[in-house]
Write a protein that holds these residues in place. Structure first.
Motif, PDB file in Angstrom:
ATOM      1  N   LEU A  93      19.673 -47.080  41.470  1.00  0.00           N
ATOM      2  CA  LEU A  93      18.541 -46.762  40.596  1.00  0.00           C
ATOM      3  C   LEU A  93      17.435 -47.794  40.768  1.00  0.00           C
ATOM      4  N   SER A 136      13.554 -45.806  36.092  1.00  0.00           N
ATOM      5  CA  SER A 136      13.994 -44.788  35.150  1.00  0.00           C
ATOM      6  C   SER A 136      12.872 -44.525  34.146  1.00  0.00           C
ATOM      7  N   CYS A 158      13.308 -37.908  36.629  1.00  0.00           N
ATOM      8  CA  CYS A 158      13.238 -38.995  35.653  1.00  0.00           C
ATOM      9  C   CYS A 158      13.907 -40.263  36.150  1.00  0.00           C
ATOM     10  N   ASN A 159      14.772 -40.159  37.141  1.00  0.00           N
ATOM     11  CA  ASN A 159      15.411 -41.323  37.746  1.00  0.00           C
ATOM     12  C   ASN A 159      15.080 -41.351  39.230  1.00  0.00           C
ATOM     13  N   SER A 169      15.937 -42.972  42.752  1.00  0.00           N
ATOM     14  CA  SER A 169      16.987 -43.703  43.462  1.00  0.00           C
ATOM     15  C   SER A 169      16.499 -44.160  44.832  1.00  0.00           C
TER      16      SER A 169
END
Length: 273
Positions: A91, A94, A159-160, A162
């Motif tokens: 991640l 976020s 929304c995240n 990576s």
């Protein structure tokens, strides 16, 4: 008495001296020239015939990119900072997606209602209490509700953010709790697992230059020499400079090397080329 005789006698030494100077000049002209002075050969490096050819180059990462926001939202977490390393899939950013989650819940509720309406209309048709048109309209409403759910799920997946590959953060462009717009740059990241060099070489080197061939690079910042190998050879020769672009990669892993360092590329096979 002849008065011109003393004058003639006085001119005789002058004539003799002139005749002597002319003879000496003629003898000097006719004399053969001596051997030419021996000139020592120039140094091999000065003639350009040295056994090694040095070229300036800079270390660059094989892969690099700018991570950007795909939705408009507030950053809730930013677990990486400038200079920190990360793994593939880790991640990076976020977002606070409370609104997007609510929209997805609403779309799912509408989908559930559309499915119940379709079942009811199909049952009425079986009982001859309803028409086929109502069934088709209910089926269309269910399809629309499913599309809304899919769209909201796609938004929620943004929304995240990576990591697309393992590497390091070179620049952090945003901070936590900052609201960003779609397309706004968030982080600059690089894959420093392999550091490359790109430089120009004379096109006449193509007769012996091959991918996989060895070379060395002396980095200015570390004052050390590192092994490398040619990885790519350009597909076009520049007609003006008669040069071609090539790429090489550092052969091995050296923690002290980072992107942006520069140095001298030494090509051993460049003898007399």
């Amino acid at each position: 008495m002849n008065t011109q005789l003393p004058v003639r006698l006085s001119l005789l030494p002058l004539l003799l001296s002139l005749l002597g100077a002319g003879a000496a000049q003629a003898q000097s002209t006719a004399a053969p020239k001596g051997p030419a002075p021996v000139v020592a050969p120039a140094d091999a490096a000065a003639r350009g015939g040295s056994a090694e050819r040095e070229i300036r180059a800079q270390l660059t990462p094989r892969r690099y990119t700018t991570v950007a926001a795909e939705i408009g939202a507030k950053i809730s977490r930013l677990p990486v900072t400038e200079g920190s390393a990360f793994k593939a899939g880790q991640l990076l950013v976020s977002f606070d997606c409370t609104l997007q989650q609510a929209q997805l819940a609403k779309a799912k509720a509408e989908l559930e209602g559309a499915e119940q309406s379709l079942k009811t209309n199909e049952r009425l048709v079986e009982l001859n209490a309803g028409g086929q048109l109502e069934v088709e309209l209910a089926r269309s409403a269910r399809g629309k509700a499913r599309a809304e759910v899919g769209a909201n799920q796609a938004v929620l997946s943004k929304c995240n953010v990576s990591a697309p590959f393992a590497g390091r953060v070179t620049e952090q462009k945003v901070r936590e709790q900052q609201y960003v717009q779609p397309g706004q740059a968030l982080l600059d990241i690089i894959d420093d697992s392999v550091l490359e060099l790109e430089f120009l070489v004379p096109s006449r080197w193509l007769v012996w230059l091959k991918a996989g061939g060895p070379l060395q690079v002396q980095i200015d910042e570390t004052q050390k020499t590192y092994p490398a190998r040619f990885t790519r050879i350009g597909a076009r020769v520049d007609p003006v400079s008669q040069s071609v672009k090539v790429a090489a990669a550092i052969d091995g892993r050296f923690p002290e090397l980072i992107a942006g360092m520069s140095g001298r590329v030494i090509v051993p096979n460049a003898t007399n080329n």
